[in-house]
Design a protein around this motif. Structure first.
Motif, PDB file in Angstrom:
ATOM      1  N   LEU A  10       0.848  -1.185   0.000  1.00 40.80           N
ATOM      2  CA  LEU A  10       0.000   0.000   0.000  1.00 40.80           C
ATOM      3  C   LEU A  10       0.889   1.242   0.000  1.00 40.80           C
ATOM      4  O   LEU A  10       1.793   1.362   0.836  1.00 40.80           O
ATOM      5  N   TYR A  11       0.639   2.156  -0.947  1.00 46.41           N
ATOM      6  CA  TYR A  11       1.442   3.370  -1.076  1.00 46.41           C
ATOM      7  C   TYR A  11       0.593   4.591  -0.716  1.00 46.41           C
ATOM      8  O   TYR A  11      -0.564   4.699  -1.141  1.00 46.41           O
ATOM      9  N   ALA A  12       1.180   5.498   0.047  1.00 39.50           N
ATOM     10  CA  ALA A  12       0.517   6.754   0.402  1.00 39.50           C
ATOM     11  C   ALA A  12       1.486   7.899   0.174  1.00 39.50           C
ATOM     12  O   ALA A  12       2.679   7.791   0.503  1.00 39.50           O
ATOM     13  N   MET A  13       0.975   9.009  -0.375  1.00 42.46           N
ATOM     14  CA  MET A  13       1.844  10.151  -0.625  1.00 42.46           C
ATOM     15  C   MET A  13       1.220  11.427  -0.081  1.00 42.46           C
ATOM     16  O   MET A  13       0.017  11.667  -0.209  1.00 42.46           O
ATOM     17  N   LEU A  14       2.073  12.250   0.544  1.00 45.39           N
ATOM     18  CA  LEU A  14       1.652  13.546   1.052  1.00 45.39           C
ATOM     19  C   LEU A  14       1.401  14.502  -0.096  1.00 45.39           C
ATOM     20  O   LEU A  14       2.079  14.452  -1.131  1.00 45.39           O
ATOM     21  N   GLN A  15       0.444  15.410   0.099  1.00 49.23           N
ATOM     22  CA  GLN A  15       0.098  16.351  -0.962  1.00 49.23           C
ATOM     23  C   GLN A  15       1.260  17.284  -1.284  1.00 49.23           C
ATOM     24  O   GLN A  15       1.439  17.696  -2.427  1.00 49.23           O
ATOM     25  N   SER A  16       2.046  17.626  -0.290  1.00 53.00           N
ATOM     26  CA  SER A  16       3.236  18.450  -0.502  1.00 53.00           C
ATOM     27  C   SER A  16       4.192  18.195   0.663  1.00 53.00           C
ATOM     28  O   SER A  16       3.952  17.324   1.500  1.00 53.00           O
ATOM     29  N   ALA A  17       5.268  18.967   0.736  1.00 56.07           N
ATOM     30  CA  ALA A  17       6.333  18.714   1.704  1.00 56.07           C
ATOM     31  C   ALA A  17       5.871  18.893   3.150  1.00 56.07           C
ATOM     32  O   ALA A  17       4.954  19.663   3.450  1.00 56.07           O
ATOM     33  N   GLY A  51      10.062  22.321   4.190  1.00 54.13           N
ATOM     34  CA  GLY A  51       9.701  23.487   3.382  1.00 54.13           C
ATOM     35  C   GLY A  51       8.218  23.634   3.143  1.00 54.13           C
ATOM     36  O   GLY A  51       7.792  24.479   2.350  1.00 54.13           O
ATOM     37  N   GLY A  52       7.401  22.821   3.830  1.00 50.69           N
ATOM     38  CA  GLY A  52       5.974  22.758   3.535  1.00 50.69           C
ATOM     39  C   GLY A  52       5.157  23.970   3.886  1.00 50.69           C
ATOM     40  O   GLY A  52       3.996  24.072   3.490  1.00 50.69           O
ATOM     41  N   ASP A  53       5.718  24.936   4.629  1.00 53.89           N
ATOM     42  CA  ASP A  53       4.941  26.114   5.001  1.00 53.89           C
ATOM     43  C   ASP A  53       5.061  27.244   3.980  1.00 53.89           C
ATOM     44  O   ASP A  53       4.584  28.357   4.212  1.00 53.89           O
ATOM     45  N   ASN A  90       6.734  28.119  -2.371  1.00 52.57           N
ATOM     46  CA  ASN A  90       7.967  28.128  -3.155  1.00 52.57           C
ATOM     47  C   ASN A  90       8.955  27.057  -2.698  1.00 52.57           C
ATOM     48  O   ASN A  90       9.906  26.741  -3.414  1.00 52.57           O
ATOM     49  N   ASP A  91       8.724  26.492  -1.496  1.00 52.23           N
ATOM     50  CA  ASP A  91       9.691  25.560  -0.921  1.00 52.23           C
ATOM     51  C   ASP A  91       9.133  24.161  -0.696  1.00 52.23           C
ATOM     52  O   ASP A  91       9.862  23.280  -0.237  1.00 52.23           O
ATOM     53  N   GLN A  92       7.852  23.921  -1.013  1.00 51.98           N
ATOM     54  CA  GLN A  92       7.217  22.668  -0.608  1.00 51.98           C
ATOM     55  C   GLN A  92       7.189  21.614  -1.708  1.00 51.98           C
ATOM     56  O   GLN A  92       6.360  20.713  -1.713  1.00 51.98           O
ATOM     57  N   ARG A  93       8.139  21.672  -2.606  1.00 47.91           N
ATOM     58  CA  ARG A  93       8.159  20.782  -3.765  1.00 47.91           C
ATOM     59  C   ARG A  93       8.448  19.329  -3.410  1.00 47.91           C
ATOM     60  O   ARG A  93       7.918  18.407  -4.038  1.00 47.91           O
ATOM     61  N   PHE A  94       9.296  19.084  -2.417  1.00 48.13           N
ATOM     62  CA  PHE A  94       9.784  17.723  -2.180  1.00 48.13           C
ATOM     63  C   PHE A  94       8.889  17.004  -1.169  1.00 48.13           C
ATOM     64  O   PHE A  94       9.055  17.136   0.046  1.00 48.13           O
ATOM     65  N   THR A  95       7.960  16.237  -1.699  1.00 53.62           N
ATOM     66  CA  THR A  95       7.059  15.479  -0.852  1.00 53.62           C
ATOM     67  C   THR A  95       7.591  14.062  -0.662  1.00 53.62           C
ATOM     68  O   THR A  95       8.646  13.698  -1.194  1.00 53.62           O
ATOM     69  N   ARG A  96       6.853  13.244   0.121  1.00 54.81           N
ATOM     70  CA  ARG A  96       7.319  11.888   0.424  1.00 54.81           C
ATOM     71  C   ARG A  96       6.254  10.848   0.082  1.00 54.81           C
ATOM     72  O   ARG A  96       5.068  11.051   0.323  1.00 54.81           O
ATOM     73  N   ASN A 143      15.483  15.890  11.445  1.00 51.74           N
ATOM     74  CA  ASN A 143      16.357  15.728  10.282  1.00 51.74           C
ATOM     75  C   ASN A 143      15.571  15.906   8.983  1.00 51.74           C
ATOM     76  O   ASN A 143      15.167  14.926   8.356  1.00 51.74           O
ATOM     77  N   PRO A 144      15.332  17.138   8.570  1.00 49.49           N
ATOM     78  CA  PRO A 144      14.566  17.384   7.339  1.00 49.49           C
ATOM     79  C   PRO A 144      15.309  16.907   6.098  1.00 49.49           C
ATOM     80  O   PRO A 144      16.542  16.849   6.083  1.00 49.49           O
ATOM     81  N   ILE A 145      14.530  16.566   5.070  1.00 45.68           N
ATOM     82  CA  ILE A 145      15.146  16.154   3.801  1.00 45.68           C
ATOM     83  C   ILE A 145      15.456  17.355   2.917  1.00 45.68           C
ATOM     84  O   ILE A 145      16.352  17.302   2.075  1.00 45.68           O
ATOM     85  N   SER A 146      14.693  18.448   3.110  1.00 47.33           N
ATOM     86  CA  SER A 146      14.850  19.609   2.215  1.00 47.33           C
ATOM     87  C   SER A 146      14.541  20.904   2.957  1.00 47.33           C
ATOM     88  O   SER A 146      13.535  21.565   2.666  1.00 47.33           O
ATOM     89  N   PRO A 147      15.371  21.284   3.913  1.00 48.52           N
ATOM     90  CA  PRO A 147      15.126  22.527   4.645  1.00 48.52           C
ATOM     91  C   PRO A 147      15.085  23.720   3.699  1.00 48.52           C
ATOM     92  O   PRO A 147      15.939  23.866   2.824  1.00 48.52           O
TER      93      PRO A 147
END
Length: 506
Positions: free
Chosen positions: A276-283, A288-290, A293-299, A387-391
C-alpha cells in the motif's frame, strides 16, 4: 438505502442527443487506433496519451441517501470490485467515491465520513468534431446509487470537525496492529474520531483502506463502514508542537510534520505484492511545507498490508519532486495511482477553474513518476522531525529523488473543446472544475491495443451549490459547481499483464 425514482431522474444525463460519429461506441475492437495526442518517456518506456474519450457530471443540487448534498465525491475513486463490464464497446460498472469533510467553507463541520456508490455507462467518443456540452454528457452517464456511513469502534460516528484533541493510544498498540495509536478527536463532537478522507483502496476481502489529512493516518474499514485498523506514519510526518506533543488541528501550522490540509492525499495498492502506497500532498513543514515556493519535495510511503490480520510495517519511503509553475509555486499532488513496479501516476494541479479563485487554470495533469533510481530513506534519520530532507526547499545532496515527467494534460484546449468544455472565461457550467482529485484505471479490452487503459478522474466541487443541504440545513453557496468526471485513454506498456484486472476484481 436506494434513491427515489424522482431523485434518479434529476441527474441522469439528458437524453435526445446522439453521437453521430463513425468512431463512437463499437469502434474499439481493433478497427482503428485513437489518435495519440501526447506521450511521456520514463525509464526508457514510452507512454501514450490517446486523448479524452468520456465526460459526465452529477449536478450540484443532488442529495445522497442521508439527505445531504452529494458534493465533493471526486476526492477519491475506486471501482467496486467485480462490477466493471464491457459489451460491444460500451463499458459499465460502479465507482466507489469518497468526499472529504463536507461543506466546510466557513470552517469544519460535524460531517460523518461516507462512501458513495455511483453507477456509470461509458460510451467512448473518438471523433474529432466538437460535441455540444449536452451531447458530451452521453459519453459518460452517471447515476448515484447509495451511501455507506463510516463509524469508529462500538458504532460511534466519525466526524469532520477539527481535530482539537488527542485520544491516547491504546495499551499495546506497538505490538497489536489492530489497536489504535493516538488519534485525532474533536471535543465538540463527544470526542469522536475526526476524518478528512482523501484516498480509497478497495480490498478483495470487501474491506477498504482510506487515507486522511488530519492525522495524517491510513485506516482500514469493514464493508459496512466500521473501523478495523489504523496505520500511523513515522514521527517526522506527525503534526507536533514545539514541545514534541501531537497537535492535530488543521487551523494552524504545527512546528513539524504534515502541513494542514496537505496530508495523505494519495493512496494506491500494488495488488500483486500487497504493498500500500501513500503520498503527502506536498512537503512536510520541516521540509519546506509552510511555503509554496519551498514545498516541492514530498514523500511517498510504502506499507506491507499483505497480512490483513497482522502488522502493516513501513517497507519503503522515497522523495518525489512535484512540478512548479513559472513563479516557482509548487503544484501539489491530489492523487497517485500504481501503474507497475516503481511507476506511478501523480495528479498534480492548481485550484483554478470553476469554483476556484481564477477562471483560467495553468496546470492540471496526470503525470508519471518512477522510484527505480530513488533513494529509499525509510528507517533512516529522516524519519525523525529533527532531520529534514529539504530545509527551505533545498534537497539533501545525499538523496536521489524520483524521476517525474509530465503526461496527460487535463486542460488541453483541443481535448476540452471536443466535449464542449473550456479553460478560462466565461465562468459558466462548461468551465472545467478547479479541483481534480482522483484517479482510477480500467482495461479497454481492445485486442489490437492490449496495453490501453481508461484513466478515470473526478473533481471535488467542495459541495458548492445554490440549492445545497448540509447536516439537514439548506444553504446557498452562491455558485453551482457540478461534480464533473472525465475519462482519458492511455497506453501503459509497463503494466504487468492482468494486474489492473485483478485490482478491480475482473
Amino acid at each position: 438505502m436506494l434513491p427515489t425514482f424522482s431523485r434518479l431522474l434529476s441527474f441522469i444525463v439528458l437524453a435526445g442527443h446522439t453521437l453521430a460519429t463513425p468512431t463512437s461506441a463499437g469502434a474499439l475492437k481493433g478497427r482503428a487506433e485513437p489518435a495519440t495526442v501526447g506521450s511521456a518517456t520514463l525509464d526508457g518506456v514510452i507512454y501514450l496519451n490517446k486523448g479524452l474519450v468520456g465526460f459526465g457530471l452529477i449536478p450540484s443540487n443532488v442529495t445522497d441517501s442521508t439527505g445531504d448534498t452529494l458534493g465533493g465525491y471526486g476526492g477519491a475513486l475506486a471501482f467496486k470490485l467485480g462490477t466493471f463490464k464491457e459489451s460491444n464497446g460500451v463499458y459499465s460498472g460502479t465507482l466507489l467515491a469518497r468526499p472529504d469533510r463536507g461543506f466546510n467553507v466557513n470552517g469544519p463541520i460535524d460531517y460523518q465520513a461516507r462512501q458513495h456508490e455511483i453507477d456509470f455507462v461509458l460510451t467512448p467518443y473518438y471523433g474529432t468534431a466538437n460535441l455540444t456540452f449536452q451531447a458530451a454528457q452521453q459519453t459518460l452517464q452517471l447515476t448515484y446509487r447509495d451511501t455507506t456511513l463510516m463509524f469508529e469502534r462500538q458504532g460511534k460516528k466519525t466526524s469532520g470537525l477539527d481535530g482539537d484533541g488527542v485520544r491516547a493510544a491504546q495499551t499495546g498498540f506497538q505490538t497489536n496492529p489492530l489497536l489504535d495509536p493516538a488519534l485525532p478527536i474533536d471535543s465538540a463532537s463527544d470526542n469522536r474520531l475526526v476524518l478528512d478522507v482523501e484516498g480509497v483502496v478497495a480490498n478483495s476481502d470487501g474491506t477498504f483502506w482510506i487515507s486522511d489529512e488530519y492525522g495524517p493516518y491510513i485506516y482500514r474499514f469493514s464493508a459496512d463502514g466500521n473501523l478495523i485498523q489504523t496505520i500511523q506514519p513515522p514521527e517526522a510526518v506527525l503534526p507536533l508542537n514545539s514541545k514534541g506533543n501531537l497537535n492535530f488541528t488543521s487551523l494552524t501550522n504545527p512546528d513539524t510534520g504534515r502541513d494542514p490540509n496537505q496530508g495523505f492525499e494519495g493512496l494506491t495498492l500494488d495488488v500483486n505484492t500487497g504493498t500500500l502506497y501513500a503520498m503527502l500532498q506536498s512537503a512536510l513543514i520541516q521540509d519546506g511545507g509552510d511555503n509554496k515556493n519551498d514545498q516541492r519535495f514530498t514523500r511517498l510511503f510504502a506499507y506491507d498490508v499483505s497480512n490483513p490480520d497482522g502488522e502493516a510495517p513501513l517497507v519503503g519511503e522515497w522523495v518525489v519532486p512535484l512540478p512548479i509553475d513559472s513563479k516557482s509555486n509548487t503544484q501539489a499532488c491530489s492523487e497517485i495511482h500504481f501503474v507497475s513496479p516503481g511507476i506511478f501516476f501523480a495528479l498534480s494541479r492548481d485550484g483554478d477553474g470553476r469554483g476556484g479563485n481564477d477562471d483560467k487554470s495553468s496546470y492540471k495533469q496526470a503525470d508519471l513518476f518512477s522510484i527505480a533510481q530513488a533513494t529509499d530513506i525509510h528507517g533512516s534519520d529522516f524519519d525523525s522531525p529533527d532531520n529534514p530532507i529539504s530545509p527551505k526547499g533545498k534537497l539533501n545532496k545525499n538523496i536521489t529523488p524520483a524521476e517525474y515527467v509530465g503526461f496527460v494534460n487535463f486542460i488541453d484546449p483541443v481535448q476540452l473543446g471536443r466535449f464542449g468544455l473550456h479553460n478560462g472565461k466565461p465562468d459558466d457550467p462548461t468551465l472545467i472544475d478547479g479541483k481534480w482529485e482522483s484517479l482510477a484505471l480500467a482495461p479497454v479490452n481492445d485486442p489490437a491495443f492490449p496495453n490501453d487503459y481508461f484513466l478515470f478522474t473526478a473533481a471535488d466541487n467542495d459541495f458548492l451549490s445554490t440549492q445545497g443541504i448540509s447536516l439537514g440545513v439548506p444553504f446557498n453557496a452562491g455558485l453551482d459547481v457540478d461534480n464533473q468526471m472525465m475519462v482519458w485513454r492511455v497506453t501503459l506498456p509497463s503494466v504487468v499483464a492482468g494486474s489492473v484486472e485483478k485490482s478491480i476484481g475482473i
